[in-house]
Design an enzyme around this catalytic site. Sequence first.
Site, PDB file in Angstrom:
ATOM      1  N   TRP A  66     -20.026  -5.852  16.538  1.00 28.33           N
ATOM      2  CA  TRP A  66     -21.000  -5.973  15.462  1.00 28.33           C
ATOM      3  C   TRP A  66     -22.397  -6.299  15.988  1.00 28.33           C
ATOM      4  CZ3 TRP A  66     -19.425  -3.712  11.257  1.00 28.33           C
ATOM      5  CH2 TRP A  66     -18.055  -3.660  10.973  1.00 28.33           C
ATOM      6  N   SER A  67     -23.055  -7.315  15.448  1.00 34.28           N
ATOM      7  CA  SER A  67     -24.468  -7.534  15.783  1.00 34.28           C
ATOM      8  C   SER A  67     -24.703  -8.143  17.158  1.00 34.28           C
ATOM      9  CB  SER A  67     -25.146  -8.381  14.714  1.00 34.28           C
ATOM     10  OG  SER A  67     -25.298  -7.633  13.531  1.00 34.28           O
ATOM     11  N   THR A  68     -23.649  -8.520  17.870  1.00 33.69           N
ATOM     12  CA  THR A  68     -23.849  -8.845  19.281  1.00 33.69           C
ATOM     13  C   THR A  68     -24.404  -7.617  19.997  1.00 33.69           C
ATOM     14  OG1 THR A  68     -22.085 -10.500  19.207  1.00 33.69           O
ATOM     15  CG2 THR A  68     -22.700  -9.699  21.370  1.00 33.69           C
ATOM     16  N   LYS A  70     -26.864  -5.988  19.031  1.00 37.94           N
ATOM     17  CA  LYS A  70     -28.325  -6.087  19.004  1.00 37.94           C
ATOM     18  C   LYS A  70     -28.869  -6.689  20.294  1.00 37.94           C
ATOM     19  CE  LYS A  70     -28.943  -6.490  13.950  1.00 37.94           C
ATOM     20  NZ  LYS A  70     -27.570  -6.283  13.449  1.00 37.94           N
TER      21      LYS A  70
END
Length: 378
Positions: A66-68, A70
């Site tokens: 997921w947003s890791t 980013k």
Amino acid sequence: MTVHGDADPRFDRLREVFAANLESGEELGAAIAVDLAGETLVDVWGGHADVARTRAWDRDTIVNVWSTTKEVTALAMLTLVERGLVDVDEPVATYWPEFAKNGKEDVLVRHVMSHTSGVSGWDQPFVVEDMYDREESTARLAAQAPWWEPGTASGYHAMNQGHLLGEIVRRVTGRTLTQYVAEEIAGPLGTDLQIGEKEQDDDRIAEIVPPPPLPIDFSQIDLESPMARTFMGPIADAAAANTIAWRRAELGALNGHTNARALARTFSVVSRGGEVDGVRLLSKSTIDLIFREQSRNVDLVLGVPLRFGIGFALPEPETLPYIPDERICFWGGWGGSLTVMFPDRGLTISYVMNKMAPGIIGSERSAGYVSEILAAVG
């Protein structure tokens, strides 16, 4: 429940906590890694890669983080800064001319990297599947107007930050974000890390277990607010991560596939002064950019106090008390995965899992593991 892998004896308590979470079912499958100045202090994993518990989570299991993701995209941007190809203080339109529409001509690269650009999602109608079409989805972002004055506050770019930054990478390098990360980050560092996922790796991906619904009552929220517009453009669907279409797409904010070992090594670049085993990706001055505070406010999308530097979050004790208030940068993913970097200590911590915890920012599990790790290292 057996915990596999190795850990320094100082981390026996961490291992016990991890095993207890696996035994209780709080975790389905997960991995934790800790790097200190190039020494692997922790590299452990356990549990199952699927809900049916027919596949063990093994050493080479990878999972959607997921947003890791980013953080990976931010690192890619910083390598372009390092090479003099991108200036964070330049307008996005310097590299992507079509972006200078509808009041976005003064949106800077650092605004996108710090979630302050005002472009935190897509104007409706827009669904998850629309994100898979890179050309069309980025063209729509270029055409729309910001939802608040750029640079004045953060509003988490939950699902589209990778599209925005990925398009800058593509315009500057001629390569997709997926290609660039493979060739300039994962390849040189020898890490098991990819944006999206190749067909050959399908059989080692852990199945995502969606969390309970987000604790947001949209009937009580102004539908024109950045929060509502972001979470509805598009409406997130955690189960989409188990589809082939999701895995083959390039979602630089959402679909990194990797494990804790790879993340800890990759982001030890930041913790270890820019160089890992003779591979230099960043200089001290580029790392220092991360710590240029860009915003500190109740985030317009997530609704909690957050503090952003350039590309990463900085400690905000009110929201994440288990992240010490020192020179640290970090971010995590929906459900609880995270990577935390401590440049003054040379320390990097990473945790990934497939059973998503409730909430939006972090989880009780990730907080517990980080706290145990910091107690162990002193």
